[in-house]
Write a protein that holds these residues in place. Structure first.
Motif, PDB file in Angstrom:
ATOM      1  N   ARG A 228      42.993  33.941  43.318  1.00 56.17           N
ATOM      2  CA  ARG A 228      44.105  34.878  43.134  1.00 56.17           C
ATOM      3  C   ARG A 228      44.160  35.388  41.702  1.00 56.17           C
ATOM      4  N   THR A 229      43.879  34.522  40.764  1.00 53.42           N
ATOM      5  CA  THR A 229      43.907  34.931  39.358  1.00 53.42           C
ATOM      6  C   THR A 229      42.812  35.939  39.052  1.00 53.42           C
ATOM      7  N   GLU A 230      41.625  35.735  39.640  1.00 49.95           N
ATOM      8  CA  GLU A 230      40.471  36.590  39.362  1.00 49.95           C
ATOM      9  C   GLU A 230      40.361  37.773  40.321  1.00 49.95           C
TER      10      GLU A 230
END
Length: 340
Positions: A74-76
């Motif tokens: 989700r962060t990337e």
């Protein structure tokens, strides 16, 4: 991108491949080997941890790996790497966690404190997301996960220890113990020679370890046969073929491999000389940390060099521009009038 009913739809990114096929094959064989060794250890050899702990270690490792992958994806802005490949894809994704969980439980002894063992597994798996450095254009972990988890347990909990080396062959005869050493050594050598390509590292590690044992005997009076005898034990052979050669946290080039393996042996000599216990694990963690700091230093050095070269190019472009003076403007104006 596709457009439907006036709405622009962006296709979901495909999950990134985590390892190349050769590394996946090595991880699969290692996972099978360590699983069989644990089964034999609890049924025949004399492993002293409770029989249920390997299952707890595996569940902890799987859950930590999947949770951190979801957060990282989700962060990337990408899809989790355990999706899209069915059960096979999920199994291949969990191979490192499988190895880490079994190895940490097998190599540590924390009495009946199962939470300490689980803590070590979480630290080992989680370190891959925290202790990372730029390498070949991407962020990769540099700290050996299993070794780091064991080291953290030993440092935070002084009453904890590594598993006693005798428990690998406690319930078998002497010749069977030698047979086990031979099987581990042969299988590990084949795996590293054909799949991981870490034979230069192993050679430097073994050669420097033998050399430091002899030097400690000559300089400090250490019993040389005893210092060399460590190399014949099951624990040392396991460490040599399956711990120190981790392809994800060791260099690939022969010269770098040799420096890495020799560095661990020299750090071990330092720790053992100053009477620090568990030198193998501390030495490996120290050399991994040094390599990680070197990778970051190399990254910032290259970044500074590229910025300096970019500034130089900009300065050259500025100085190369023609200078427009009053005289050139007058000549240009007269040429324009004549042309008209």
């Amino acid at each position: 991108m596709t457009e439907e009913n006036g709405t622009v739809q962006t296709p979901a990114k495909k999950p990134q491949q985590r390892h190349d096929p050769k590394v996946i094959t090595a991880l699969r064989r290692f996972a099978i080997s360590i699983s069989i060794f644990n089964i034999l250890g609890y049924t025949l050899l004399g492993f002293e941890q409770p029989w249920s702990w390997p299952f707890v270690a595996l569940a902890t490792a799987y859950a930590t790996e999947i949770l951190l992958e979801i957060v990282g994806a989700r962060t990337e802005g990408r899809a989790p790497r355990f999706l899209g490949g069915g059960f096979k894809g999920l199994a291949e994704f969990l191979l490192p966690a499988h190895i880490t969980g079994l190895a940490l439980n097998m190599l540590t002894y924390v009495n009946d404190q199962i939470l300490v063992m689980m803590f070590g597994v979480v630290v080992a798996v989680g370190a891959k997301w925290v202790l990372r450095a730029p390498m070949r254009g991407r962020m990769r972990h540099y700290m050996n996960p299993s070794n780091f988890g064991i080291t953290v347990i030993l440092l935070i909990f002084p009453w904890a220890s590594i598993a006693p080396p005798y428990h690998f062959t406690e319930r078998v005869d002497t010749w069977v113990g030698w047979l086990i050493v031979g099987i581990i050594m042969i299988s590990g050598t084949i795996l590293n020679a054909k799949l991981t390509g870490r034979m230069w590292l192993i050679g430097a590690w073994l050669g420097t370890f033998a050399l430091q044992a002899i030097l400690r005997g000559l300089i400090f009076g250490t019993a040389i046969p005893g210092a060399l005898g460590i190399m014949t034990g099951v624990a040392f052979v396991l460490f040599t073929n399956y711990m120190v050669t981790d392809p994800g946290t060791t260099p690939s080039k022969p010269a770098s491999q040799m420096a890495f393996g020799a560095g661990i042996a020299m750090m071990y000599a330092f720790f053992i000389t100053v009477h620090v216990a568990y030198g193998l694990f501390l030495a490996t963690a120290t050399v991994c940390l040094i390599r990680g700091l070197f990778l970051w230093a190399l990254h910032f050095s290259n970044k500074s060099r590229l910025q300096f070269e970019a500034r130089q190019r900009e300065a050259e472009l500025v100085t190369a521009k023609p200078v427009t003076t009053l005289a050139t403007r007058q000549v240009t104006a007269s040429d324009d009038a004549a042309a008209a």
